[in-house]
Design an enzyme around this catalytic site. Structure first.
Site, PDB file in Angstrom:
ATOM      1  CE1 TYR A   1      -3.634   2.613   0.758  1.00 40.24           C
ATOM      2  CE2 TYR A   1      -2.073   3.424   2.386  1.00 40.24           C
ATOM      3  CZ  TYR A   1      -3.222   3.593   1.638  1.00 40.24           C
ATOM      4  OH  TYR A   1      -3.951   4.743   1.774  1.00 40.24           O
TER       5      TYR A   1
ATOM      6  CE  LYS B   1      -1.903   7.879   0.792  1.00 39.83           C
ATOM      7  NZ  LYS B   1      -2.524   7.821   2.101  1.00 39.83           N
TER       8      LYS B   1
END
Length: 87
Positions: A2, A6
């Site tokens: 994640y 990002k």
């Protein structure tokens, strides 16, 4: 995974801003932290998890969907006409 994704979106934003800026296109990214949405509701149910999450937030509160909407409205407005390549 994640965090890497990002970061990739943030770097893509900077690169796209450099490439599209000469054509008058602004490219920005909104990457909110913990926001009170359905995906974070479990934090409200567990006091220990809630307190741990709040300790990591400089303002000491969860964001509201309206906070994110206001940032997006600003970035889309003429007031932000010189803002590009920012996350």
């Amino acid at each position: 995974v994640y965090a890497a994704a990002k970061a990739g979106v943030s770097q893509f934003t900077k690169t796209a801003a450099l490439e599209w800026g000469p054509f008058g296109v602004r490219v920005n990214c909104v990457a909110p932290g913990r926001t009170l949405t359905a995906i974070n509701r479990h934090l409200l149910e567990e006091p220990a998890a809630r307190e741990e999450a709040l300790r990591r937030i400089p303002l000491g509160r969860f964001g509201e969907p309206e906070d994110i909407a206001a940032a997006m409205a600003y970035l889309a407005s003429d007031t932000a006409s010189y803002v590009t390549g920012q996350t």
